[in-house]
Design a protein around this motif. Structure first.
Motif, short mmCIF file in Angstrom:
data_model
loop_
_atom_site.label_atom_id
_atom_site.label_comp_id
_atom_site.label_asym_id
_atom_site.label_seq_id
_atom_site.Cartn_x
_atom_site.Cartn_y
_atom_site.Cartn_z
N PRO A 37 0.81 -1.22 0.00
CA PRO A 37 0.00 0.00 0.00
C PRO A 37 0.84 1.27 0.00
O PRO A 37 0.35 2.34 -0.35
CB PRO A 37 -0.82 -0.12 1.29
N GLN A 38 2.12 1.14 0.40
CA GLN A 38 2.99 2.32 0.46
C GLN A 38 3.26 2.93 -0.91
O GLN A 38 3.75 4.07 -1.00
CB GLN A 38 4.32 1.96 1.13
N ILE A 39 2.93 2.22 -1.98
CA ILE A 39 3.14 2.74 -3.32
C ILE A 39 2.20 3.91 -3.60
O ILE A 39 2.54 4.85 -4.33
CB ILE A 39 2.93 1.62 -4.37
N VAL A 40 1.02 3.88 -2.99
CA VAL A 40 0.01 4.92 -3.22
C VAL A 40 0.38 6.17 -2.44
O VAL A 40 0.66 6.10 -1.25
CB VAL A 40 -1.39 4.42 -2.79
N PRO A 41 0.40 7.35 -3.07
CA PRO A 41 0.66 8.59 -2.32
C PRO A 41 -0.39 8.83 -1.25
O PRO A 41 -1.56 8.52 -1.43
CB PRO A 41 0.59 9.67 -3.41
N PHE A 42 0.06 9.35 -0.12
CA PHE A 42 -0.82 9.63 1.04
C PHE A 42 -1.56 8.36 1.47
O PHE A 42 -2.75 8.41 1.81
CB PHE A 42 -1.81 10.74 0.71
N ALA A 43 -0.84 7.25 1.49
CA ALA A 43 -1.47 5.97 1.86
C ALA A 43 -1.89 5.94 3.32
O ALA A 43 -2.78 5.16 3.69
CB ALA A 43 -0.51 4.82 1.57
N ASN A 44 -1.27 6.75 4.17
CA ASN A 44 -1.61 6.72 5.59
C ASN A 44 -2.62 7.80 5.99
O ASN A 44 -3.04 7.86 7.14
CB ASN A 44 -0.35 6.87 6.45
N SER A 45 -3.05 8.62 5.04
CA SER A 45 -4.01 9.67 5.37
C SER A 45 -5.20 9.63 4.42
O SER A 45 -6.19 8.95 4.69
CB SER A 45 -3.33 11.04 5.34
N ASP A 46 -5.10 10.31 3.28
CA ASP A 46 -6.23 10.37 2.36
C ASP A 46 -6.65 9.00 1.85
O ASP A 46 -7.84 8.75 1.63
CB ASP A 46 -5.89 11.26 1.16
N PHE A 47 -5.68 8.10 1.65
CA PHE A 47 -5.98 6.80 1.03
C PHE A 47 -5.77 5.64 2.00
O PHE A 47 -5.46 4.53 1.56
CB PHE A 47 -5.11 6.62 -0.22
N ILE A 48 -5.99 5.87 3.28
CA ILE A 48 -5.80 4.76 4.23
C ILE A 48 -6.87 3.68 4.04
O ILE A 48 -6.64 2.50 4.34
CB ILE A 48 -5.81 5.28 5.68
N PHE A 49 -8.02 4.05 3.50
CA PHE A 49 -9.04 3.03 3.23
C PHE A 49 -8.55 2.06 2.16
O PHE A 49 -8.77 0.84 2.27
CB PHE A 49 -10.35 3.69 2.78
N ALA A 50 -7.87 2.58 1.13
CA ALA A 50 -7.32 1.70 0.09
C ALA A 50 -6.22 0.82 0.67
O ALA A 50 -6.09 -0.36 0.29
CB ALA A 50 -6.77 2.55 -1.06
N SER A 51 -5.42 1.35 1.60
CA SER A 51 -4.37 0.54 2.24
C SER A 51 -4.98 -0.60 3.03
O SER A 51 -4.52 -1.75 2.97
CB SER A 51 -3.53 1.44 3.17
N LEU A 52 -6.04 -0.30 3.78
CA LEU A 52 -6.71 -1.34 4.56
C LEU A 52 -7.39 -2.36 3.65
O LEU A 52 -7.37 -3.57 3.93
CB LEU A 52 -7.74 -0.70 5.49
N ALA A 53 -7.99 -1.90 2.55
CA ALA A 53 -8.66 -2.81 1.62
C ALA A 53 -7.67 -3.77 0.98
O ALA A 53 -8.00 -4.93 0.72
CB ALA A 53 -9.40 -2.02 0.55
N GLU A 54 -6.45 -3.31 0.72
CA GLU A 54 -5.45 -4.19 0.11
C GLU A 54 -5.02 -5.30 1.06
O GLU A 54 -4.87 -6.45 0.64
CB GLU A 54 -4.24 -3.38 -0.33
N GLU A 55 -4.85 -5.00 2.33
CA GLU A 55 -4.31 -5.99 3.25
C GLU A 55 -5.38 -6.73 4.05
O GLU A 55 -5.12 -7.83 4.54
CB GLU A 55 -3.32 -5.31 4.20
N LEU A 56 -6.56 -6.16 4.17
CA LEU A 56 -7.64 -6.85 4.86
C LEU A 56 -8.71 -7.36 3.92
O LEU A 56 -9.57 -8.16 4.33
CB LEU A 56 -8.28 -5.91 5.89
N GLY A 57 -8.71 -6.92 2.68
CA GLY A 57 -9.67 -7.39 1.70
C GLY A 57 -11.04 -6.78 1.87
O GLY A 57 -11.29 -5.96 2.76
N LEU A 58 -11.94 -7.20 1.01
CA LEU A 58 -13.31 -6.70 1.05
C LEU A 58 -13.98 -7.05 2.38
O LEU A 58 -14.73 -6.25 2.94
CB LEU A 58 -14.11 -7.29 -0.11
N THR A 59 -13.69 -8.24 2.90
CA THR A 59 -14.27 -8.66 4.17
C THR A 59 -13.84 -7.73 5.30
O THR A 59 -14.65 -7.31 6.13
CB THR A 59 -13.85 -10.09 4.50
N GLY A 60 -12.56 -7.39 5.32
CA GLY A 60 -12.04 -6.54 6.38
C GLY A 60 -12.62 -5.14 6.35
O GLY A 60 -13.01 -4.60 7.39
#
Length: 488
Positions: free
Chosen positions: A327-350
């Protein structure tokens, strides 16, 4: 004469303790799992991280038990769980940033400090606001403070195309996060005073009863303020939130669908004007033409959005696991795009589980609004709950390309001090209002002193007789007198 069965109201603090333990296990478990996946051993600062969360969570629980014993037992644990998940993902991203030499992006320890500060602010809110109705007396002062905070960023340099920050050198503040709370208090106070005239019907068109033209003033004023924020600060998210918040609260106050229709119509020129603001129009263009190579490669184009979509697609149904994605590839992965970071590692279920936590938090806020006995509390709890719901909707909608990106962040999860601390203040206010909503109604005969307390500030009721079984009727408190099972 209607009769009701009165059941004792429990403070429900034991369920809150059980839920808090579960919430801490979720956050700490994610934190440890991330470190073991990335480094093969538990994190070096494990005890500091766990100790800070446990100590402040326990202290907060004891404080809530003392100052708001009947507060909703679910609100605080959900906030702790969401905050813990956010801290775990931010720490996971910090490990990747450090490995890539991007030390300037490492914010984990700072976010932990901000979390502690947010919990303290929530505690101070409970201590300072012993009765939420007192906020109504200072509503105009709070409104003025909110507007000043709202326009201050115009005088500071733009950051990433938007003027939403105040840089004081030693600290950077996003005042709009506090403004939404102050204006929600003002909106609630204004609407509870003027809802009668706002509910009066005007002309009827196509079967829809419209408000009188002279009653459209407040909505137009808020609309103009939103336009000023949009044009002056190039902040699409905040302007949309403020306008949507007022429209939602005025609908709840009047129960007239016509206000929603008028609000939707006013949104059309608002959205047209947004396309004329360079920073906002670039985001709209990236939303409409995200996969166009020219838009993707353009500075400020759709590159961030598309990378986030690819990351979520990689996560699939169950995700790559904590620490196993990129998820670190995406800019602002820990702020604006933290939902995308969580979706990548926890999946749709998470992420569905995370969205369910938000849904429960919002539902408890709406339940608080339904249960509280005064109109101001109802509108304020509704406004605060809607603010969280709206923010989650537009952020997740932007990341999943349902809506254009707005620049708002997810409450409790995303890195950032202003957003996190304002979210904890909202939790404090909801706990205070829910305590009033769940507190048992007075039983037995009211004394003269009790009637005087209820009718304080209402000259028309100060001469109410203090006779056995009498029940003062007060629009502010709507105090219900229940005597021997009878609703009088």
């Amino acid at each position: 004469m209607a009769t009701v069965e009165i059941k004792p109201v429990s403070s429900a603090r034991l369920p809150e303790i059980a839920l808090l333990v579960l919430a801490l296990l979720v956050g700490v478990g994610a934190y440890v799992a991330t470190a073991i996946t990335k480094t093969g051993e538990p994190p070096a600062g494990l005890w500091l991280h766990v100790g800070a969360l446990v100590v402040f969570t326990v202290a907060t629980h004891l404080l809530v038990r003392h100052f708001a014993p009947y507060a909703d037992p679910v609100i605080l644990p959900i906030a702790v769980a969401l905050n813990g998940i956010g801290l775990a993902m931010i720490y996971r991203l910090d490990i990747s940033y450090e490995a890539r030499g991007q030390q300037d992006l490492v914010v984990g320890s700072k976010q932990l400090i901000i979390t502690v500060a947010g919990i303290i602010l929530m505690a101070l809110t409970l201590i300072a606001v012993r009765d939420h109705r007192r906020l109504r007396k200072n509503s105009y002062l709070l409104m003025l403070a909110g507007l000043v905070l709202l326009v201050l960023p115009i005088f500071f340099p733009a950051v990433n195309g938007a003027k939403i920050w105040i840089n004081l050198g030693f600290i950077t503040i996003q005042p709009a996060e506090l403004t939404k709370i102050l204006l929600a208090i003002f909106f609630a106070a204004y609407l509870v005073e003027g809802r009668d005239k706002l509910s009066v019907g005007g002309p009827k068109i196509l079967g829809l009863r419209l408000p009188r033209p002279r009653d459209l003033g407040p909505l137009v004023v808020v609309w103009i303020v939103s336009i000023v924020v949009l044009v002056g600060q190039r902040d699409f998210g905040t302007s949309l939130l403020l306008f949507g918040l007022f429209v939602a609260m005025i609908y709840v106050a009047t129960d007239r669908v016509s206000w929603l229709v008028i609000g939707a119509l006013l949104m059309l020129p608002f959205l047209w004007m947004a396309t004329k603001v360079s920073h906002v129009s670039s985001r709209i263009d990236g939303w409409l033409h995200a996969l166009d190579p020219a838009v993707y490669n353009r500075p400020g184009g759709s590159g961030q959005l598309v990378q986030g979509l690819f990351g979520m697609a990689t996560g699939g149904l169950f995700g790559t696991g904590w620490g196993s994605g990129y998820p670190q590839i995406v800019p602002f992965a820990n702020s604006d795009f933290i939902f995308a970071s969580l979706a990548e590692e926890l999946g749709l279920t998470g992420v569905f589980a995370i969205l369910a936590l938000y849904l429960i938090l919002i539902e408890r806020g709406i339940r608080t609004a339904i249960g509280v006995r005064d109109g101001f509390g109802k509108l304020l709890a509704t406004g605060l709950s809607f603010g969280i719901a709206f923010q989650v909707f537009v952020v997740v909608g932007g990341i999943t390309r349902v809506l254009p990106l707005t620049g708002l962040t997810l409450p409790f999860l995303a890195a950032g001090g202003s957003s996190l601390m304002s979210s904890w203040i909202i939790v404090g206010l909801l706990l205070r209002i829910s305590d009033a909503a769940r507190r048992p109604a007075p039983t037995g005969n009211l004394t003269t002193a009790e009637i005087a307390k209820v009718t304080k500030g209402n000259p028309a009721k100060k001469n109410a007789p203090a006779q056995s079984g009498a029940t003062p009727s007060n629009d502010e408190t709507q105090l219900v007198h229940l005597n021997k099972g009878e609703a009088q």
